[in-house]
Design an enzyme around this catalytic site. Structure first.
Site, PDB file in Angstrom:
ATOM      1  N   ASP A  82       0.862  -1.184   0.000  1.00  0.00           N
ATOM      2  CA  ASP A  82       0.000   0.000   0.000  1.00  0.00           C
ATOM      3  C   ASP A  82       0.896   1.231   0.000  1.00  0.00           C
ATOM      4  O   ASP A  82       1.623   1.475   0.978  1.00  0.00           O
ATOM      5  CB  ASP A  82      -0.884  -0.049   1.256  1.00  0.00           C
ATOM      6  CG  ASP A  82      -1.878   1.104   1.318  1.00  0.00           C
ATOM      7  OD1 ASP A  82      -1.693   2.104   0.599  1.00  0.00           O
ATOM      8  OD2 ASP A  82      -2.838   1.000   2.104  1.00  0.00           O
ATOM      9  N   ILE A  83       0.838   2.033  -1.063  1.00  0.00           N
ATOM     10  CA  ILE A  83       1.738   3.194  -1.136  1.00  0.00           C
ATOM     11  C   ILE A  83       1.388   4.255  -0.095  1.00  0.00           C
ATOM     12  O   ILE A  83       2.194   5.158   0.158  1.00  0.00           O
ATOM     13  CB  ILE A  83       1.775   3.841  -2.539  1.00  0.00           C
ATOM     14  CG1 ILE A  83       0.405   4.374  -2.948  1.00  0.00           C
ATOM     15  CG2 ILE A  83       2.354   2.882  -3.565  1.00  0.00           C
ATOM     16  CD1 ILE A  83       0.466   5.302  -4.160  1.00  0.00           C
ATOM     17  N   TYR A 138     -10.693  15.316  -4.888  1.00  0.00           N
ATOM     18  CA  TYR A 138      -9.914  14.607  -5.919  1.00  0.00           C
ATOM     19  C   TYR A 138      -9.282  15.618  -6.882  1.00  0.00           C
ATOM     20  O   TYR A 138      -8.080  15.557  -7.165  1.00  0.00           O
ATOM     21  CB  TYR A 138     -10.833  13.631  -6.666  1.00  0.00           C
ATOM     22  CG  TYR A 138     -10.204  12.922  -7.845  1.00  0.00           C
ATOM     23  CD1 TYR A 138      -9.370  11.829  -7.653  1.00  0.00           C
ATOM     24  CD2 TYR A 138     -10.463  13.335  -9.148  1.00  0.00           C
ATOM     25  CE1 TYR A 138      -8.800  11.163  -8.736  1.00  0.00           C
ATOM     26  CE2 TYR A 138      -9.908  12.684 -10.234  1.00  0.00           C
ATOM     27  CZ  TYR A 138      -9.080  11.592 -10.028  1.00  0.00           C
ATOM     28  OH  TYR A 138      -8.517  10.940 -11.104  1.00  0.00           O
ATOM     29  N   ALA A 198      -8.742  18.799  -6.383  1.00  0.00           N
ATOM     30  CA  ALA A 198      -7.777  19.651  -5.677  1.00  0.00           C
ATOM     31  C   ALA A 198      -6.434  18.938  -5.512  1.00  0.00           C
ATOM     32  O   ALA A 198      -5.363  19.550  -5.667  1.00  0.00           O
ATOM     33  CB  ALA A 198      -8.329  20.041  -4.307  1.00  0.00           C
ATOM     34  N   ILE A 225     -11.075   7.908 -19.194  1.00  0.00           N
ATOM     35  CA  ILE A 225     -10.374   6.777 -19.816  1.00  0.00           C
ATOM     36  C   ILE A 225     -11.071   5.483 -19.390  1.00  0.00           C
ATOM     37  O   ILE A 225     -11.521   5.356 -18.240  1.00  0.00           O
ATOM     38  CB  ILE A 225      -8.889   6.745 -19.368  1.00  0.00           C
ATOM     39  CG1 ILE A 225      -8.192   8.093 -19.635  1.00  0.00           C
ATOM     40  CG2 ILE A 225      -8.147   5.601 -20.055  1.00  0.00           C
ATOM     41  CD1 ILE A 225      -8.081   8.511 -21.084  1.00  0.00           C
TER      42      ILE A 225
END
Ligand SMILES: NC(=O)c1ccc[n+]([C@@H]2O[C@H](COP(=O)([O-])OP(=O)(O)OC[C@H]3O[C@@H](n4cnc5c(N)ncnc54)[C@H](OP(=O)(O)O)[C@@H]3O)[C@@H](O)[C@H]2O)c1
Length: 248
Positions: free
Chosen positions: A64-65, A150, A152, A182
């Site tokens: 998890d980053i 999101y 911002a 996308i």
């Protein structure tokens, strides 16, 4: 794709976060198909395994980053396994409502920040590149619930792109792409039903002059192009890949 008779990224080492699905998967496979060794990072091992399928150059790393220790682990793993680092693609991102604001800040902003800082000394040794994945929505308002934070955070990532381009020069280039809508599972990963997801895409496409959803390949193309040696005089830019959404 070749450059001077060999695969452009032969001998190069790349990290792609969020490489288990969508834009990240297509980008990771694109780099590997052009000769790079690629560390693909995500939380779901099975998705990463699908990305690596059939390509020996791809090494999966499931974590998890948003974990504060993750950026150092990612960079250390790439350098230990590949001996160098040439490209960091900060691609992983989530869309959450306000109850998930902390997860979104940690994933979409703090993780790229810490990754860039951890990767910088290694990228400086190779005259490397950071490619950040923003969104066309970062440059305009987003009417959907939860979309404001999101947008911002993506605007902040674009600002970081410009500051890093100056601060990390002349050794490291820093660029970003800003995709329009996308065709990826991002809406489903957000918790939308397939019907809600289709309605959201339709609403977003209404703002796209080219009147269609983009494909992950159409974004991955520019991410890999911006990392190529021919792009060596390009830094600090945010490239729209959005069917004209920003100008429409
Ligand atoms: N699709 C679009 O319309 C669109 C438009 C503009 C910009 N973007 C941006 O493009 C990027 C890629 O999105 P996508 O559309 O390809 O969506 P996606 O398929 O949902 O890809 C995001 C990936 O990030 C991984 N991820 C999420 N949180 C993570 C964490 N904390 N640690 C590690 N990995 C994590 C997810 O895998 P796990 O859940 O398995 O970890 C997933 O594979 C995002 O930054 C997104 O904001 C997308």
């Amino acid at each position: 794709m070749t450059f001077n008779g060999k695969a452009v990224f032969d001998g190069k080492a790349v990290v792609v976060t969020g490489g288990g699905t969508g834009i990240g998967r297509t980008t990771a496979r694109g780099f590997a198909e052009q000769g790079a060794r690629v560390l693909v990072v995500g939380r779901t091992a099975a998705r990463l395994a699908d990305t690596a399928e059939g390509l020996r150059g791809i090494l999966p790393l499931a974590l998890d980053i948003a974990d504060p220790d993750a950026p150092a682990t990612i960079v250390d793993t790439a350098v230990r396994e590949f001996g160098r680092l040439d490209v960091l693609v900060n691609n992983a991102g989530v869309v959450r409502d306000s109850a998930g604001a902390q997860e979104m800040v940690a994933t979409n902003l703090l993780a790229p920040l810490r990754l860039a800082e951890a990767a910088r000394p290694h990228l400086a040794e190779t005259n490397g590149v950071i490619v950040n994945v923003s969104t066309s929505i970062g440059q305009r308002g987003w009417p959907m619930p939860g979309g404001a934070l999101y947008a911002a955070l993506k605007s902040a990532l674009e600002s970081l792109t410009r500051s890093w381009a100056v601060q990390f020069a002349p050794d490291v280039r820093v660029v970003a792409v800003a995709p329009g809508p996308i065709a990826t599972p991002i809406g489903l990963h957000q918790g939308l039903t397939p019907e809600q997801n289709a309605a959201l895409k339709e609403a977003l496409v209404a703002h796209v002059p080219l009147k269609r959803i983009g494909q992950p390949e159409e974004v991955a193309f520019w991410i890999t192009q911006l990392a190529r040696p021919e792009a060596a005089y390009t830094t600090g830019v945010v490239l729209p890949v959005d069917g004209g959404a920003v100008v429409g």
